[in-house]
Design an enzyme around this catalytic site. Structure first.
Site, PDB file in Angstrom:
ATOM      1  N   GLU A 104       0.886  -1.178   0.000  1.00 39.57           N
ATOM      2  CA  GLU A 104       0.000   0.000   0.000  1.00 39.57           C
ATOM      3  C   GLU A 104       0.914   1.214   0.000  1.00 39.57           C
ATOM      4  O   GLU A 104       1.438   1.609   1.039  1.00 39.57           O
ATOM      5  CB  GLU A 104      -0.905  -0.007   1.241  1.00 39.57           C
ATOM      6  CG  GLU A 104      -1.873  -1.186   1.310  1.00 39.57           C
ATOM      7  CD  GLU A 104      -3.059  -1.069   0.358  1.00 39.57           C
ATOM      8  OE1 GLU A 104      -3.139  -0.082  -0.400  1.00 39.57           O
ATOM      9  OE2 GLU A 104      -3.893  -1.977   0.370  1.00 39.57           O
TER      10      GLU A 104
ATOM     11  N   CYS B  82      -2.408   9.298   2.058  1.00 32.40           N
ATOM     12  CA  CYS B  82      -1.911   8.661   0.829  1.00 32.40           C
ATOM     13  C   CYS B  82      -2.772   8.970  -0.390  1.00 32.40           C
ATOM     14  O   CYS B  82      -2.274   8.998  -1.508  1.00 32.40           O
ATOM     15  CB  CYS B  82      -1.797   7.165   1.037  1.00 32.40           C
ATOM     16  SG  CYS B  82      -3.348   6.406   1.563  1.00 32.40           S
TER      17      CYS B  82
END
Ligand code: NAD
Length: 469
Positions: free
Chosen positions: A209, A243
């Site tokens: 991720e 993110c």
């Protein structure tokens, strides 16, 4: 033998016990972790505030995200752990085919610092749902949160089922040298490469991720007031340390001036509603540490030196790790702010005339984690969705796709990541989808026609099947 190795071996020894655990047992463990997290919410608020100046409600929202996931797993795990019957084909005629999602064994979860509670717990929920033992390595940059997370795991689960390992790069590297069965990593893609290489030594599967530069496209038809409000929120939230935060805006040139005016106003409206100044706002968090503060102020300085114009913001205070929410325009590819993921409260604005230019600007970079489109024109929306690639995409909003709906897988593509988190997809990520074929032994179904010496009948069947296909 090092302590880390000893603890790892204890986790390994629990593999079979956990593989054979029932859906109810797994759900109970996840709920125990969840309850303990809720019990410790005040401590988590304090830690988040000390580390990033985060508002209590922002940490509370992270806990709600976890609760949504925990409850979704508890509701569905009974179905997921059952053998899943699949249809047969001519080739499996007479046989019974099924998939069993079997635990991988011991999962390592290495987390980043920007949402430490969610990043440590959410992948652990999926790992536990899959019947795995789990090792968690929180980020050393959020040590207060990491300590509470360790206490949550210690209280909720036995030591042979979950272990939290505190430390920095050395600890991470020692963990990576061990034969984990799956590594779930959240962080930048430089370390992502290290993780992937280490995983190769043990043929461990990986979920990566990572981040990247997530673009925002605003076309001629967009509701600019609405877009500017949401983009201001998406970029300033957690001081840009998100993110999936919008990193750069590409707006149709006919709307650029209006957008720049509106985004400056909206930053003030959302984050300086009491007029005491952005730096005094309880809603404007801080950068995690001095190094990242220097890195982000460096990006602003480099851009300005190379000709960028400051639309709003631009100031910073190293002592408090504050960076004023900043919008830059007149940017180009020579500037580091356009090359690197900012991961801070700095947004750039570029413009386009023809929509093909947008594809070039986005395609020039590696695949982003997210892509946002603000438009009321369905044809344009489809054009941008079809001709770009990203881990996820949102139309007329941003930052609403992660941790909000376990029916949607969350993950990156290419340089922004591989594999997914959340819900059934996240559960599958932590399991081996084992194909099982049951052969009934009665003579009507247990035929051995495909074995040599080949008969004419077998030849006819095969040659006919080729023609058909
Ligand atoms: P990072 O890569 O610096 O650190 C992540 C983890 O890797 C930490 O646990 C750290 O201890 C470990 N680590 C650091 N250097 C290492 C090394 N040399 N060898 C082995 N392990 C090492 O990431 P970060 O700065 O904490 O996080 C920011 C990044 O994470 C951004 O790029 C952001 O986009 C990304 N991120 C992605 C997601 C997502 O879900 N896709 C979520 C949050 C953050």
């Amino acid at each position: 033998m090092s302590n880390i190795k000893k603890q790892f071996e204890a986790l390994q020894a629990a593999k079979l016990k956990l593989r054979n655990s029932s859906a109810d047992e797994r759900s109970g463990k996840i709920q125990a972790l969840m309850n303990e997290t809720i019990n410790r919410q005040e401590d988590l608020f304090k830690a988040g505030h000390a580390e990033r100046g985060t508002h209590d409600l922002d940490i509370a929202a992270e806990i709600v995200m976890l609760k949504t996931e925990a409850d979704f797993i508890s509701k569905n795990i009974g179905k997921w752990v059952k053998p899943q019957k699949v249809k047969g084909t001519m080739n499996t005629f007479g046989k019974r085919c099924e998939i069993r999602y079997q635990s991988k064994g011991v999962v390592l979860n290495m987390a980043a610092y920007n949402a430490p509670t969610a990043e440590c717990l959410l992948p652990a929920f999926s790992a536990i749902a899959g019947g795995n033992a789990v090792a968690i390595k929180p980020s050393e940059y959020a040590p207060g949160s990491a300590q509470i997370i360790q206490e949550i795991f210690n209280k909720a689960l036995p030591a042979d089922e979950a272990q939290v390992f505190q430390g920095g790069v050395e600890t991470a590297q020692e963990l990576l040298s061990l034969p984990f069965n799956h590594i779930y990593y959240t962080g930048g893609n430089a370390v992502g490469k290290i993780v992937m290489k280490a995983a190769a030594d043990h043929f461990a599967s990986v979920t990566l991720e990572m981040g990247g530069k997530s673009p925002v496209i605003i076309d001629e038809s967009a509701d600019l007031e609405n877009a500017a409000t949401k983009i201001a929120w998406g970029r300033v939230m957690n001081a840009g340390q998100v993110c999936i935060a919008p990193e750069y805006v590409i707006v149709h040139e006919s709307r650029k001036d209006e957008f720049q005016k509106l985004i400056s106003e909206k930053i003030q409206a959302l984050y300086n509603s009491d007029g005491k100044g952005l730096e005094n706002s309880q809603y404007v968090p801080r950068l995690i540490n001095e190094r990242h503060h220097q890195r982000v102020t460096g990006l602003i300085q480099d851009a300005v030196k190379k000709g960028a114009k400051v639309v709003c913001g631009g100031t910073a205070d190293a002592k408090t790790r504050y960076i004023e929410p900043t919008v830059l325009t007149n940017v180009d590819e020579s500037m580091n702010v356009m090359k690197e993921e900012v991961f801070g409260p700095v947004l750039t604005v570029s413009s386009y005339k023809k929509r093909e230019e947008v594809l070039e600007m986005i395609g020039f970079r590696q695949n982003p984690l997210a892509l946002y489109i603000y438009s009321k024109n369905d044809e344009n929306i489809e054009y941008f969705l079809t001709n770009t690639s990203s881990g996820s995409a949102v139309v007329n909003n941003n930052c609403v796709q992660a941790g909000t709906n376990p029916n949607l897988p969350f993950g990156g593509v290419g340089a922004s990541g591989m594999g997914v988190a959340g819900g059934f997809e996240g559960f599958k990520e932590m399991c081996n989808a084992r194909a099982i074929v049951h052969q009934p032994l009665d003579r009507f179904r247990d035929f051995l026609i495909m074995l040599p010496p080949y008969s004419d009948r077998y030849k006819n069947i095969i040659m006919k099947a080729i023609k058909k296909s």
